[in-house]
Design a protein around this motif. Structure first.
Motif, PDB file in Angstrom:
ATOM      1  N   ARG A 131      -7.981  -2.258  -2.823  1.00  0.00           N
ATOM      2  CA  ARG A 131      -8.880  -1.626  -1.857  1.00  0.00           C
ATOM      3  C   ARG A 131      -8.928  -2.485  -0.602  1.00  0.00           C
ATOM      4  O   ARG A 131      -8.669  -3.676  -0.650  1.00  0.00           O
ATOM      5  CB  ARG A 131     -10.226  -1.398  -2.505  1.00  0.00           C
ATOM      6  CG  ARG A 131     -11.384  -2.167  -2.041  1.00  0.00           C
ATOM      7  CD  ARG A 131     -12.612  -1.839  -2.842  1.00  0.00           C
ATOM      8  NE  ARG A 131     -12.328  -1.933  -4.249  1.00  0.00           N
ATOM      9  CZ  ARG A 131     -13.148  -2.392  -5.158  1.00  0.00           C
ATOM     10  NH1 ARG A 131     -14.323  -2.783  -4.847  1.00  0.00           N
ATOM     11  NH2 ARG A 131     -12.823  -2.468  -6.407  1.00  0.00           N
ATOM     12  N   GLU A 183      -9.311   6.832  10.116  1.00  0.00           N
ATOM     13  CA  GLU A 183      -8.665   8.013   9.551  1.00  0.00           C
ATOM     14  C   GLU A 183      -7.290   8.274  10.157  1.00  0.00           C
ATOM     15  O   GLU A 183      -6.444   8.892   9.525  1.00  0.00           O
ATOM     16  CB  GLU A 183      -9.534   9.253   9.768  1.00  0.00           C
ATOM     17  CG  GLU A 183     -10.817   9.236   8.981  1.00  0.00           C
ATOM     18  CD  GLU A 183     -11.716  10.424   9.276  1.00  0.00           C
ATOM     19  OE1 GLU A 183     -11.351  11.276  10.121  1.00  0.00           O
ATOM     20  OE2 GLU A 183     -12.789  10.497   8.667  1.00  0.00           O
ATOM     21  N   PHE A 190      -6.334   5.002   6.686  1.00  0.00           N
ATOM     22  CA  PHE A 190      -6.705   5.798   5.519  1.00  0.00           C
ATOM     23  C   PHE A 190      -5.529   6.627   5.009  1.00  0.00           C
ATOM     24  O   PHE A 190      -5.415   6.875   3.814  1.00  0.00           O
ATOM     25  CB  PHE A 190      -7.893   6.700   5.823  1.00  0.00           C
ATOM     26  CG  PHE A 190      -9.200   5.959   5.938  1.00  0.00           C
ATOM     27  CD1 PHE A 190      -9.272   4.572   5.891  1.00  0.00           C
ATOM     28  CD2 PHE A 190     -10.377   6.660   6.106  1.00  0.00           C
ATOM     29  CE1 PHE A 190     -10.469   3.899   6.016  1.00  0.00           C
ATOM     30  CE2 PHE A 190     -11.594   5.996   6.219  1.00  0.00           C
ATOM     31  CZ  PHE A 190     -11.638   4.612   6.174  1.00  0.00           C
ATOM     32  N   CYS A 216      -3.634   4.260   2.915  1.00  0.00           N
ATOM     33  CA  CYS A 216      -4.372   4.018   1.669  1.00  0.00           C
ATOM     34  C   CYS A 216      -4.189   5.175   0.692  1.00  0.00           C
ATOM     35  O   CYS A 216      -3.939   4.963  -0.503  1.00  0.00           O
ATOM     36  CB  CYS A 216      -5.857   3.810   1.954  1.00  0.00           C
ATOM     37  SG  CYS A 216      -6.213   2.236   2.745  1.00  0.00           S
ATOM     38  N   LYS A 217      -4.310   6.402   1.183  1.00  0.00           N
ATOM     39  CA  LYS A 217      -4.141   7.567   0.308  1.00  0.00           C
ATOM     40  C   LYS A 217      -2.730   7.607  -0.266  1.00  0.00           C
ATOM     41  O   LYS A 217      -2.536   7.860  -1.453  1.00  0.00           O
ATOM     42  CB  LYS A 217      -4.426   8.853   1.078  1.00  0.00           C
ATOM     43  CG  LYS A 217      -5.885   9.083   1.374  1.00  0.00           C
ATOM     44  CD  LYS A 217      -6.052  10.376   2.169  1.00  0.00           C
ATOM     45  CE  LYS A 217      -7.467  10.588   2.605  1.00  0.00           C
ATOM     46  NZ  LYS A 217      -7.644  11.885   3.288  1.00  0.00           N
ATOM     47  N   VAL A 248     -11.261   8.917   0.004  1.00  0.00           N
ATOM     48  CA  VAL A 248     -10.613   7.612   0.079  1.00  0.00           C
ATOM     49  C   VAL A 248     -11.580   6.458  -0.222  1.00  0.00           C
ATOM     50  O   VAL A 248     -11.152   5.349  -0.494  1.00  0.00           O
ATOM     51  CB  VAL A 248      -9.929   7.440   1.464  1.00  0.00           C
ATOM     52  CG1 VAL A 248     -10.941   7.205   2.559  1.00  0.00           C
ATOM     53  CG2 VAL A 248      -8.871   6.366   1.447  1.00  0.00           C
ATOM     54  N   CYS A 273      -1.380  13.323   2.422  1.00  0.00           N
ATOM     55  CA  CYS A 273      -2.196  12.141   2.697  1.00  0.00           C
ATOM     56  C   CYS A 273      -2.995  12.278   3.990  1.00  0.00           C
ATOM     57  O   CYS A 273      -3.879  11.486   4.245  1.00  0.00           O
ATOM     58  CB  CYS A 273      -1.324  10.892   2.762  1.00  0.00           C
ATOM     59  SG  CYS A 273      -0.559  10.516   1.184  1.00  0.00           S
TER      60      CYS A 273
END
Length: 185
Positions: A10, A23, A27, A30-31, A118, A177
């Motif tokens: 994380r 975003e 993110f 990350c997704k 997320v 994503c």
């Protein structure tokens, strides 16, 4: 050579209804990589508590502290008069939604962060035990998909270069994503 780098599970990012820049890239990565996000400053330094009013110089909290000396300005505690109208519109909407559930603006703002797909949890700050109790009381209710969309639309950032160009030239591609998903509890 040392041991191989361990893939993070994380990351910590500033994220709120008033701060959605992550975003655009972080993110999405990350997704795609299965990395959760642990957001901090979900109330944007107190801006999303409802205590800061449109056109009124604040006198309390971090935003009030900065208002008394603007050299203290940071990303996590902004100058109130530089806050876009969009953020005050979001505060108004969060207040309206909160009344439906007998919840505060702050609770709606934290609940929105927690329901993002997320996010794994959220780092909250509180000056008093009462604030901590109020901020923690977000786990026994949820926002509907329609309310999440209303808050998303009201808090959406303008898509500028290079993202506007990327979106334009990749309009026919599908990237799961980049879609926003909500978690219903």
């Amino acid at each position: 050579m040392g041991p191989p780098l361990k893939k993070p599970e994380r990351i910590k990012q500033q994220y709120s209804l008033a701060s959605r820049e992550s975003e655009f890239e972080a993110f999405q990565v990350c997704k795609n990589e299965g990395i959760g996000v642990l957001p901090w400053s979900p109330l944007k330094g107190g801006l999303l508590t409802g205590k800061v009013k449109r056109g009124e110089k604040p006198t309390e909290g971090r935003v009030g502290w900065v208002a008394s000396d603007e050299s203290r300005k940071m990303q996590s505690h902004p100058v109130w008069h530089e806050t876009p109208d969009r953020v005050f519109d979001v505060i108004d909407l969060a207040e309206k939604i909160g009344k439906k559930y007998d919840r505060s603006i702050a609770q709606v703002a934290i609940r929105w962060v927690l329901q993002r797909d997320v996010t794994t949890s959220v780092i909250i700050g509180a000056r008093t035990l009462e604030q901590l109790d109020q901020n923690m009381a977000v786990n026994d209710w949820s926002l509907t998909a329609d309310e999440m969309k209303q808050l998303d639309d009201a808090s959406a950032l303008d898509v500028n270069y290079p993202y506007l160009t990327i979106n334009l030239f990749n309009a026919d591609r599908v990237n799961g994503c980049t879609n926003d998903y909500y978690v219903a509890f």
